[in-house]
Scaffold this motif. Structure first.
Motif, short mmCIF file in Angstrom:
data_model
loop_
_atom_site.label_atom_id
_atom_site.label_comp_id
_atom_site.label_asym_id
_atom_site.label_seq_id
_atom_site.Cartn_x
_atom_site.Cartn_y
_atom_site.Cartn_z
N GLY A 199 0.83 -1.19 0.00
CA GLY A 199 0.00 0.00 0.00
C GLY A 199 0.87 1.24 0.00
O GLY A 199 0.43 2.32 -0.36
N LEU A 200 2.15 1.10 0.42
CA LEU A 200 3.11 2.18 0.35
C LEU A 200 3.78 2.12 -1.02
O LEU A 200 4.08 1.06 -1.53
N SER A 201 4.02 3.26 -1.63
CA SER A 201 4.62 3.29 -2.96
C SER A 201 6.04 2.75 -2.92
O SER A 201 6.89 3.29 -2.20
N PRO A 202 6.32 1.68 -3.63
CA PRO A 202 7.69 1.16 -3.64
C PRO A 202 8.63 2.12 -4.36
O PRO A 202 8.25 2.75 -5.34
N GLU A 203 9.83 2.22 -3.85
CA GLU A 203 10.80 3.12 -4.47
C GLU A 203 11.51 2.41 -5.62
O GLU A 203 11.62 1.20 -5.65
N ARG A 204 12.02 3.20 -6.56
CA ARG A 204 12.60 2.65 -7.77
C ARG A 204 14.01 3.15 -7.96
O ARG A 204 14.42 4.19 -7.44
N ARG A 205 14.75 2.41 -8.77
CA ARG A 205 16.15 2.75 -9.04
C ARG A 205 16.30 4.10 -9.74
O ARG A 205 17.29 4.78 -9.54
#
Length: 309
Positions: free
Chosen positions: A144-150
């Motif tokens: 539900g939390l926005s996953p972080e990206r490279r």
């Protein structure tokens, strides 16, 4: 259960040394020896056993978090007590560069066991906190939390940590640069290579941990646009960050505080520089770890909804 058994076995070894009156294997004179060293290992074994058997699952979250702090303290204490482990490994790495350091590796097996026990305890602690947070068993995150990206920019504190690490290396080398840098070390040409690697570890490594080109190969490279293998950067960052912080941040600073090492300008620049270097690497590595976490396999396969909390 492996964590509990390993920590219990390590505690038994330390207890047997205390009974026999063996000298402390820590190699640091101002670290307590004897039965004091047994306490973190015994606490670790009890903590890992309790969490491994699920004895804490019915406890209220607040009490479980307090117990987790005990686990963090026990694991970190064992790792700190074995702070010469990283120096021992460095001496092994020095062998190919012409430095004969085999006589300094007597305590490496026991220190390795202590670091392993501490790391396993920290792993048990992270597992306990994951359960308290109702996090995903697959990836450890709360969905539900926005996953972080490279490809996203690093937070400001990652850049701060990276450049603090570079400043730490500069502080460490400043006395040598003022007096005239001499690369004719005990290993001859090998020492020069070692020094070059040291400079790269204090400049290229922390910057790669913070900047995007450390996560995605830049356009001028043969692998342009591809992801940099995660542990190619994160592994050295964590290893060196923990090692420098433990040996110089804990051992070196304590030595100056108790007067075991004269707190002159040279010592402050050397020990303080290494400490800043290690702390900066840990900060930047934390950001790198978060930005390069792969998406949960459960979401990828549709077994878990990304909106589930």
């Amino acid at each position: 259960m492996l964590s509990a058994g390993w920590s219990a076995g390590y505690a038994v070894v330390l207890a047997s040394r205390a009974v026999a009156g063996s000298p402390s294997f820590s190699g640091v004179a101002f670290f307590p020896a004897g039965w004091v060293a047994v306490l973190p290992a015994a606490l670790s074994a009890a903590f890992c056993l309790a969490t491994g058997l699920g004895a804490t699952r019915r406890w209220p979250p607040r009490r479980r978090r307090l117990l987790a702090w005990l686990g963090w303290a026990a694991g970190a204490s064992m790792i700190a007590y074995c702070l010469l482990f990283w120096i021992d490994l460095t001496m092994i790495f020095m062998l190919p560069f012409g430095v004969d350091s085999r006589d300094q590796l007597v305590g490496l097996p026991l220190r390795s066991a202590g670091v392993a026990a501490g790391a396993l305890t920290l792993w048990c602690t992270a597992t306990e906190l994951r359960q308290v947070r109702s996090a995903c068993d697959r990836c450890g995150r709360v969905h539900g939390l926005s996953p972080e990206r490279r490809t996203e920019p690093s937070p400001w504190w990652a850049y701060a940590g990276a450049y603090v690490a570079v400043a730490g290396l500069a502080a460490r080398l400043s006395p040598a640069l003022v007096e005239g840098l001499n690369l004719d070390g005990p290993g001859g040409a090998g020492f020069t290579i070692f020094f070059g690697l040291m400079v790269l570890a204090g400049t290229l490594l922390p910057l790669a941990l913070a900047h995007r080109w450390g996560r995605v190969w830049p356009d001028w490279s043969p692998w342009a646009g591809q992801f940099v293998p995660r542990w190619l950067v994160l592994g050295p960052g964590v290893f060196m960050g923990v090692g420098l912080s433990a040996y110089f941040g804990v051992g070196g600073m304590t030595a100056m505080a108790v007067g075991a090492t004269p707190a002159g300008l040279g010592a402050v620049l050397e020990i303080g520089g290494y400490t800043l270097w290690g702390a900066g690497l840990l900060v930047a590595s934390t950001s790198y770890y978060r930005l390069t976490r792969p998406e949960c396999q459960g979401i990828q396969t549709g077994l878990i909804s990304d909106e589930a909390g």
